[in-house]
Design an enzyme around this catalytic site. Structure first.
Site, PDB file in Angstrom:
ATOM      1  N   ASN A  10       0.878  -1.161   0.000  1.00  0.00           N
ATOM      2  CA  ASN A  10       0.000   0.000   0.000  1.00  0.00           C
ATOM      3  C   ASN A  10       0.917   1.214   0.000  1.00  0.00           C
ATOM      4  OD1 ASN A  10      -1.732   2.096   0.508  1.00  0.00           O
ATOM      5  ND2 ASN A  10      -2.377   1.392   2.537  1.00  0.00           N
ATOM      6  N   TRP A  11       0.997   1.850  -1.144  1.00  0.00           N
ATOM      7  CA  TRP A  11       1.939   2.979  -1.286  1.00  0.00           C
ATOM      8  C   TRP A  11       1.456   4.220  -0.538  1.00  0.00           C
ATOM      9  CZ3 TRP A  11       4.199   3.349  -6.947  1.00  0.00           C
ATOM     10  CH2 TRP A  11       4.899   2.169  -7.242  1.00  0.00           C
ATOM     11  N   LYS A  12       0.174   4.266  -0.174  1.00  0.00           N
ATOM     12  CA  LYS A  12      -0.417   5.446   0.466  1.00  0.00           C
ATOM     13  C   LYS A  12      -0.195   6.672  -0.425  1.00  0.00           C
ATOM     14  CE  LYS A  12      -0.044   3.069   4.822  1.00  0.00           C
ATOM     15  NZ  LYS A  12       0.064   3.133   6.274  1.00  0.00           N
ATOM     16  N   HIS A  95      -9.427   1.324   4.557  1.00  0.00           N
ATOM     17  CA  HIS A  95      -8.175   1.425   5.321  1.00  0.00           C
ATOM     18  C   HIS A  95      -8.401   2.339   6.527  1.00  0.00           C
ATOM     19  CE1 HIS A  95      -4.062   2.452   6.394  1.00  0.00           C
ATOM     20  NE2 HIS A  95      -3.723   1.339   5.776  1.00  0.00           N
ATOM     21  N   GLU A  97      -6.740   4.666   7.700  1.00  0.00           N
ATOM     22  CA  GLU A  97      -6.467   6.085   7.442  1.00  0.00           C
ATOM     23  C   GLU A  97      -7.658   6.746   6.750  1.00  0.00           C
ATOM     24  OE1 GLU A  97      -2.726   5.395   5.497  1.00  0.00           O
ATOM     25  OE2 GLU A  97      -1.894   4.756   7.415  1.00  0.00           O
ATOM     26  N   GLU A 167      -5.340  -5.015  10.282  1.00  0.00           N
ATOM     27  CA  GLU A 167      -4.281  -4.045  10.548  1.00  0.00           C
ATOM     28  C   GLU A 167      -4.552  -3.333  11.873  1.00  0.00           C
ATOM     29  OE1 GLU A 167      -2.299  -2.791   6.581  1.00  0.00           O
ATOM     30  OE2 GLU A 167      -3.964  -1.450   6.974  1.00  0.00           O
ATOM     31  N   GLY A 173       2.677   2.057  10.753  1.00  0.00           N
ATOM     32  CA  GLY A 173       3.642   3.151  10.631  1.00  0.00           C
ATOM     33  C   GLY A 173       4.371   3.478  11.916  1.00  0.00           C
ATOM     34  N   SER A 213       3.524  -2.363  10.123  1.00  0.00           N
ATOM     35  CA  SER A 213       4.984  -2.429  10.357  1.00  0.00           C
ATOM     36  C   SER A 213       5.617  -3.759   9.955  1.00  0.00           C
ATOM     37  CB  SER A 213       5.315  -2.082  11.810  1.00  0.00           C
ATOM     38  OG  SER A 213       4.923  -0.751  12.103  1.00  0.00           O
TER      39      SER A 213
HETATM   40  P1  13P Z   1       3.135   0.173   7.574  1.00  0.00           P
HETATM   41  O1  13P Z   1       3.617  -1.119   6.951  1.00  0.00           O
HETATM   42  O2  13P Z   1       3.896   1.379   7.076  1.00  0.00           O
HETATM   43  O3  13P Z   1       3.024   0.088   9.054  1.00  0.00           O
HETATM   44  O4  13P Z   1       1.638   0.416   7.020  1.00  0.00           O
HETATM   45  C1  13P Z   1       0.725  -0.625   7.124  1.00  0.00           C
HETATM   46  C2  13P Z   1      -0.469  -0.264   6.360  1.00  0.00           C
HETATM   47  O5  13P Z   1      -1.217   0.612   6.741  1.00  0.00           O
HETATM   48  C3  13P Z   1      -0.721  -0.973   5.108  1.00  0.00           C
HETATM   49  O6  13P Z   1      -2.002  -0.721   4.630  1.00  0.00           O
END
Ligand code: 13P
Length: 249
Positions: A10-12, A95, A97, A167, A173, A213
């Site tokens: 997931n590149w966000k 997600h 976020e 998640e 993160g 993470s």
């Molecule tokens: P990280 O791997 O940066 O913790 O992010 C996880 C995530 O939100 C994947 O969708």
């Protein structure tokens, strides 16, 4: 029950189109592995260039979000028809976020999941608790509720083909990965919940990822748990390390 693993990045909100092409080209040889489904979920503007760059490789280019209508006056949104026309198969839905910063509720997540299936897209449906909820001991109750709402009116055939990403928000993160026991416990509980909503066959087929993470160091232990069928990877999916995560064995 042996399910095919699925490792998704997931590149966000990272990478310009130019950088996206470079990253796909860098990772292409590193993620070559025919035993695992490999997905890069990228910002919408990067989907087409990333798809061009990934041509001929095992990389599936996916989306990070979509809207629950086909078209219309929804400024700034991405329609499932646009994703399908671009050749997308996977789309992340719900997600944390998006829930936290963009007001996505369980009901919106359910609408998006139904819409994704209406267009033969495979949703990667996210769920997971906050640190407070974990400390209150309500993790499993909370995640079960998210799953029950997300899957409302979804058929067993559709559920079998979908992907769930567990998640824990406190692990996203933060560099604070869940222990393999914590991750396995919740993924197993999600599978039980799917079994209750549908049946054992559906529970056996649905794929459940862990996210939060994940690194090259933690992937092997996590992905070898009996109810964890791969990962949804944020930060580490933007680095050559993603190759190690895909080739975790
Ligand atoms: P990280 O791997 O940066 O913790 O992010 C996880 C995530 O939100 C994947 O969708």
């Amino acid at each position: 029950m042996s399910r095919r693993k699925i490792v998704a990045g997931n590149w966000k909100m990272n990478m310009t189109p130019t950088q996206a092409v470079e990253l796909v080209n860098t990772l292409k040889p590193l993620v070559a592995n025919d035993e695992v489904d490999v997905v890069f979920c990228v910002p919408a503007i990067n989907i087409i260039p990333a798809m061009e760059a990934a041509k001929g490789s095992n990389i599936n280019i996916g989306a990070e979000n979509m809207y629950f209508e086909d078209s219309g006056a929804f400024t700034g949104e991405i329609s499932p028809l646009m994703l399908v026309d671009a050749g997308v198969k996977y789309v992340i839905i719900g997600h944390s976020e998006r829930r936290e910063y963009f007001g996505e509720t369980d009901e919106i997540v359910n609408k998006k999941v139904l819409k994704a299936f209406a267009h033969n897209l495979t949703p990667i449906i996210c769920c997971g608790e906050t640190l407070t909820q974990r400390e209150q001991g309500i993790t499993i109750d909370f995640v079960r509720q998210q799953i029950k709402i997300a899957f409302q009116n979804v058929t067993a055939e559709q559920a079998k083909a979908s992907v769930i990403a567990y998640e824990p928000i406190w692990a996203i993160g933060t560099g604070k990965v869940a222990t393999t026991e914590q991750a396995q416990e919740v993924c197993a509980a999600i599978r039980v919940c799917i079994g209750e909503i549908y049946d054992q066959a559906t529970a056996d087929l649905i794929r459940i990822q862990y996210g939060g993470s994940v690194t090259a160091d933690s992937a092997a232990d996590l992905f070898s748990q009996s109810d964890i069928d791969g990962g949804l990877v944020g930060g580490a999916s933007l680095k050559p390390d993603f190759g190690k995560i895909v080739n975790y064995k």
